[in-house]
Design an enzyme around this catalytic site. Structure first.
Site, PDB file in Angstrom:
ATOM      1  CB  SER A 252      -0.893   0.002   1.238  1.00 24.06           C
ATOM      2  OG  SER A 252      -0.095   0.273   2.376  1.00 24.06           O
ATOM      3  CE  LYS A 253      -1.039   6.703  -3.140  1.00 28.60           C
ATOM      4  NZ  LYS A 253      -0.351   6.290  -4.324  1.00 28.60           N
ATOM      5  NE  ARG A 254       0.815   0.288   6.217  1.00 31.08           N
ATOM      6  CZ  ARG A 254       1.547  -0.788   6.469  1.00 31.08           C
ATOM      7  NH1 ARG A 254       2.643  -0.695   7.175  1.00 31.08           N
ATOM      8  NH2 ARG A 254       1.169  -1.975   6.036  1.00 31.08           N
ATOM      9  CG  HIS A 255       4.559  -1.194   1.936  1.00 32.08           C
ATOM     10  ND1 HIS A 255       3.232  -1.549   1.922  1.00 32.08           N
ATOM     11  CD2 HIS A 255       5.127  -1.900   2.933  1.00 32.08           C
ATOM     12  CE1 HIS A 255       3.003  -2.448   2.866  1.00 32.08           C
ATOM     13  NE2 HIS A 255       4.128  -2.672   3.497  1.00 32.08           N
ATOM     14  N   GLY A 256       5.420   3.201   0.249  1.00 39.45           N
ATOM     15  CA  GLY A 256       6.053   4.093  -0.735  1.00 39.45           C
ATOM     16  C   GLY A 256       5.198   4.142  -1.993  1.00 39.45           C
TER      17      GLY A 256
END
Ligand code: GLU
Length: 486
Positions: A252-256
């Site tokens: 997800s966005k959390r990973h970049g």
């Protein structure tokens, strides 16, 4: 043998995601490797979330990755339109057929009623699925609902049976239709549901293989029942495992960055992204890792796609990108880095032919140090500086005992040259080192002061590149300046 036909069916509700791009690639490779057709179909049934901007961006990113399609937007084909929003009449025709055969029925339940019954079922500990309330309405009941002004949806009557998905990647996966509620085929506003549209499209577009993300596996059980109810052959299915972050959570966005356009902006090459995404789930027989799109389309095989989830590792992507940058010729690489040099204010928007040749020399000097294209800004900075800014370490280096001797020898060698190209610079440096060796000055004691004097740095591109890019006069000037500090 029947012509292989696969499709890539993005929903234009966001930019092209890396997972979706991988699905596109695997379908494309599958088609290419078997001389089949690759269809692009825009699944824009969700009118509120689909936008023309996302659709354009997806198409642009597919092209940027190097993919083309045999049928689809822009080129059309014999089985269009290739937009679900334009296929309403077709969906209606198929649903009417199901209604006629009593394999589907109208449901007049309101959202509130459904919600209330869902809660009650939950309280009783019963699995929440549509309870079949409207499956056997009498014509009187139906008339009453119509008079009340109720809207209806159309639901598919799920037959009771086991469903086995013979998955090309996962093997056989079994579902029991008891767990599936009679799902909606047509919404109360008259539009087709995703499940109906996908199946009708796959039937009418004569799709032979459906390769898509594992998140659709449960839908596939529904789709198989629908293909059968409609009386059409069921295509072969292959479900690709999820892509996870390094923490093994769903990417997800959390990973970049998660969209292709993000990576494009950051200076990744399309060929590297294609290469890396393919390795997320597929591996070559001989362990080779660096491939071009063309090569992959020849060696890819669905049999070598893994069932296990793939881990997205940005470090590996960067490494692959660096490898692909090295494979480019300077003439190919230079136009790709120009926007970054412009953005950094190093070069003007228009360059003369001579300036381009000079920039190409700079690019050659730093090519092997680039991981992403935007790295050019830092790596090439030294070539665009008018003045050398000597840091404390560099000043220290220049105060070394033998520095004057080194710089003097370099100065003499430079003075004898005229135009210095890379080869001449190599010979010049060799000569300088040879002369100094006689005085027992060697290795770092030679190259560090030279680098410090010419660039004001202790590391950077090979010195022969530096000398050939700067040329005789600039090198001499810098050596003279540094001698004052030595
Ligand atoms: N439009 C669906 C998605 O973007 C793909 C459905 C399919 O491949 O069958 O997830």
């Amino acid at each position: 043998m029947k012509n292989i036909r696969v499709r890539f069916a993005p929903s234009p509700t966001g930019h092209l995601h890396i997972g979706t791009a991988r699905t596109a690639l695997f379908n494309w490779f599958f088609a290419k490797s078997r001389n089949g057709d690759f269809i692009l179909r825009i699944e824009d049934t969700d009118r509120s979330r689909s936008t023309i901007e996302f659709e354009r961006s997806i198409i642009e990113d597919l092209k940027w990755l190097g993919l083309d399609w045999n049928e689809g937007p822009e080129i059309e084909g014999n089985y269009g339109p290739y937009y679900q929003s334009k296929r309403g009449d077709l969906y209606k025709k198929f649903v009417d057929e199901l209604l006629k055969k009593k394999l589907a029925y109208r449901c007049y339940c309101t959202e509130n009623e459904l919600e209330k019954r869902r809660k009650e079922a939950l309280a009783r500990g019963v699995m929440s699925k549509y309870d079949g309330h409207c499956i056997n309405l009498t014509s009187g009941e139906e008339e009453r609902f119509i008079t009340e002004g109720r809207k209806f949806t159309i639901r598919f009557k799920i037959p009771k049976r086991k469903i086995i998905v013979h998955d090309l990647i996962k093997g056989d996966v079994e579902f029991n239709s008891d767990t599936i509620g009679d799902f909606i085929l047509v919404r109360s506003d008259g539009t087709a549901s995703f499940n109906l549209a996908v199946v009708v499209d796959d039937v009418t577009m004569k799709v032979t293989h459906v390769i898509r993300g594992e998140d659709h596996l449960a839908n596939t059980a529904r789709h198989i029942l629908l293909f059968e109810a409609l009386g059409y052959p069921v295509p072969k299915f292959g479900h690709l495992s999820m892509i996870l972050g390094v923490d093994h959570a769903k990417l997800s966005k959390r990973h970049g960055a998660t969209s292709i356009s993000d990576y494009r902006e950051q200076g990744f090459l399309p060929s590297a992204i294609v290469n890396y995404l393919t390795l997320l789930g597929w591996s070559s027989e001989d362990g080779k890792e660096i491939f071009t799109l063309e090569e992959l389309s020849k060696v890819f095989s669905i049999e070598r796609v893994s069932k296990s989830p793939a881990i997205f590792d940005i470090g590996k992507l960067k490494w692959i990108n660096g490898q692909h940058i090295r494979e480019l010729t300077v003439e190919e690489l230079t136009p790709l880095v120009l926007p970054h040099l412009r953005e950094a204010g190093y070069i003007a928007s228009e360059l003369s032919g001579e300036e381009v040749v000079w920039v190409e020399k700079v690019v050659r000097a730093v090519q092997t140090n680039l991981v992403v294209l935007s790295d050019i800004t830092n790596n090439a900075k030294l070539f665009f500086e008018d003045k050398v800014g000597y840091s404390e370490d560099v000043l220290e280096e220049l105060k070394g005992e033998q520095v004057s001797m080194v710089l003097k020898t370099l100065e003499e060698a430079l003075a004898k040259e005229d135009k210095i190209d890379i080869e001449k610079a190599k010979v010049l440096l060799k000569g300088v080192a040879g002369r100094l060796k006689a005085g027992n000055i060697k290795g770092k004691a030679v190259y560090h002061p030279i680098r410090a004097a010419l660039t004001g740095r202790l590391s950077g591109p090979e010195l022969f590149y530096v000398i050939s890019v700067f040329g005789k006069e600039k090198c001499l000037k810098r050596v003279e300046e540094a001698m004052k500090l030595a």
